[in-house]
Design an enzyme around this catalytic site. Structure first.
Site, mmCIF file in Angstrom:
data_model
loop_
_atom_site.group_PDB
_atom_site.id
_atom_site.type_symbol
_atom_site.label_atom_id
_atom_site.label_comp_id
_atom_site.label_asym_id
_atom_site.label_seq_id
_atom_site.Cartn_x
_atom_site.Cartn_y
_atom_site.Cartn_z
ATOM 1 N N HIS A 110 19.666 -30.497 10.236
ATOM 2 C CA HIS A 110 20.054 -29.138 10.614
ATOM 3 C C HIS A 110 19.584 -28.185 9.528
ATOM 4 O O HIS A 110 19.618 -28.524 8.340
ATOM 5 C CB HIS A 110 21.575 -29.056 10.752
ATOM 6 C CG HIS A 110 22.114 -27.656 10.682
ATOM 7 N ND1 HIS A 110 22.754 -27.156 9.561
ATOM 8 C CD2 HIS A 110 22.105 -26.643 11.580
ATOM 9 C CE1 HIS A 110 23.117 -25.915 9.781
ATOM 10 N NE2 HIS A 110 22.735 -25.566 10.997
ATOM 11 N N ASN A 112 19.457 -23.649 8.777
ATOM 12 C CA ASN A 112 19.798 -22.324 9.268
ATOM 13 C C ASN A 112 19.503 -21.314 8.166
ATOM 14 O O ASN A 112 19.840 -21.555 7.005
ATOM 15 C CB ASN A 112 21.289 -22.282 9.644
ATOM 16 C CG ASN A 112 21.754 -20.887 10.022
ATOM 17 O OD1 ASN A 112 22.260 -20.156 9.184
ATOM 18 N ND2 ASN A 112 21.585 -20.546 11.277
ATOM 19 N N VAL A 113 18.847 -20.227 8.512
ATOM 20 C CA VAL A 113 18.637 -19.120 7.576
ATOM 21 C C VAL A 113 18.915 -17.828 8.324
ATOM 22 O O VAL A 113 18.466 -17.653 9.456
ATOM 23 C CB VAL A 113 17.223 -19.119 6.956
ATOM 24 C CG1 VAL A 113 17.132 -20.130 5.819
ATOM 25 C CG2 VAL A 113 16.136 -19.412 7.985
ATOM 26 N N ARG A 114 19.663 -16.921 7.696
ATOM 27 C CA ARG A 114 20.129 -15.744 8.427
ATOM 28 C C ARG A 114 20.320 -14.553 7.481
ATOM 29 O O ARG A 114 20.462 -14.715 6.270
ATOM 30 C CB ARG A 114 21.447 -16.058 9.144
ATOM 31 C CG ARG A 114 22.545 -16.530 8.213
ATOM 32 C CD ARG A 114 23.767 -17.045 8.973
ATOM 33 N NE ARG A 114 24.811 -17.485 8.058
ATOM 34 C CZ ARG A 114 24.918 -18.703 7.570
ATOM 35 N NH1 ARG A 114 24.038 -19.631 7.905
ATOM 36 N NH2 ARG A 114 25.889 -19.023 6.731
ATOM 37 N N ARG A 264 24.640 -15.904 23.599
ATOM 38 C CA ARG A 264 24.204 -16.731 24.725
ATOM 39 C C ARG A 264 24.661 -18.176 24.521
ATOM 40 O O ARG A 264 24.208 -18.864 23.612
ATOM 41 C CB ARG A 264 22.677 -16.670 24.839
ATOM 42 C CG ARG A 264 22.122 -17.421 26.042
ATOM 43 C CD ARG A 264 20.634 -17.137 26.160
ATOM 44 N NE ARG A 264 20.063 -17.755 27.327
ATOM 45 C CZ ARG A 264 19.461 -18.946 27.333
ATOM 46 N NH1 ARG A 264 19.367 -19.636 26.200
ATOM 47 N NH2 ARG A 264 18.946 -19.456 28.434
#
Length: 306
Positions: A110, A112-114, A264
């Site tokens: 996994h 994730n970058v935000r 979504r």
């Protein structure tokens, strides 16, 4: 002088990162390709670009999703630790991926970058970066875990000797199933609310983490994808995937943010594995590989002896 936050620059990088990761994973899989789904954000403005690969030769199911959404008020999951942000409008842009391989000897991964910007009235915006990457093996392969943590440390090294230990510990603490008293996997990096270095340096760190994912994960896939396995290994993989489901639905901030902000659902829940099992009060056989995973891998550990 530190640069001002540049949302468009972050978005351009994340879209390119999505392209590069999908291309590398498709090449490694060899059989299947990502299917793209472009969607609009019903809870506000913006939308995203979801890409999912299913029933591949190496990847049973994987998703690499980009989103950029904005709204008039941050959801509760984003303000729980920062009550001063309640009522602010926001932009949230990020890339999130989960890869569930077919072979039980290949770990799930996994990343994730935000980036968030919260605004209110005419005051200066509040911004921060977050993300990380973590590994969830089903069978105990110390070589793979050490290599993963070496890559995690390499992503942090240009930013200070204290960065890897700090974000490694944060990852161990975050990906922890309190109701099971075990880690989800063997960790890696996790960071949030990062703005202390100024925009330019924080954005450089985000890129360092994002760019490290493929060099960290693909060698592990290549080492393990052809390892023979049978029903025992597949059943254990599916049992451990149940823990993945439990974490994502109970604790994961990204899942909670997406659902609370009216995101979504199909894209938010693409992180769940295609098949997972639960067994009542199951315990691994003493001395087995599965027992080794529980006793020596599903707990915080200094993998690099640093």
């Amino acid at each position: 002088m530190m640069g001002a936050p540049d949302l468009e620059q972050v978005e351009r990088y994340l879209l390119l990162l999505q392209d590069n990761i999908c291309s590398a994973l498709e090449q490694e899989d060899g059989d299947a390709r990502f299917v793209e789904d472009v969607w609009s954000y019903e809870g506000g403005k913006g939308g995203g670009r979801s890409r999912v690969l299913s029933v591949g030769g190496v990847i049973e199911q994987g998703g690499v999703n980009f989103s950029h959404v904005s709204g008039s008020s941050l959801p509760a999951s984003a303000t729980a630790h920062r009550p001063e942000l309640v009522g602010r409008g926001f932009h949230a842009v990020g890339l999130s991926l989960v890869i569930h391989p077919r072979n039980p000897y290949v770990p799930t991964s996994h990343a994730n970058v935000r980036f968030f910007i919260a605004e209110k009235g005419g005051g200066p915006p509040v911004w921060w970066f977050g993300g990380g990457m973590d590994l969830t093996p089903y069978y105990p392969m110390e070589e793979d875990v050490i290599a993963w943590h070496e890559a995690s440390r390499a992503a942090c090294k240009p930013f200070g000797a204290d960065v890897y230990p700090r974000f490694k510990k944060w990852c161990d603490d975050y990906f922890f199933l309190k109701h099971r008293n075990e880690t989800r996997g063997v960790g890696g990096l996790f960071f949030d609310d990062l703005n202390e270095w100024g925009f330019d340096r924080c954005f450089a760190f985000l890129r360092s983490v994002g760019d490290q994912y493929i060099p960290a994960y693909l060698p592990i896939v290549q080492r393990r994808k052809d390892t023979p396995y049978g029903d025992r290994e597949q059943n254990f993989q599916r049992y451990r995937r149940g823990r993945y489901v439990e974490f994502n639905l109970v604790y994961d901030r990204g899942t909670l943010f997406g659902l609370q902000s009216g995101g979504r659902t199909e894209s938010i829940l693409m992180s769940l594995p295609p098949v997972a099992h639960w067994r009542y009060n199951w315990k691994p056989e003493e001395g087995s590989a599965e027992d080794d995973l529980y006793k020596n891998f599903l707990k915080p550990r200094d993998w690099l002896k640093s």
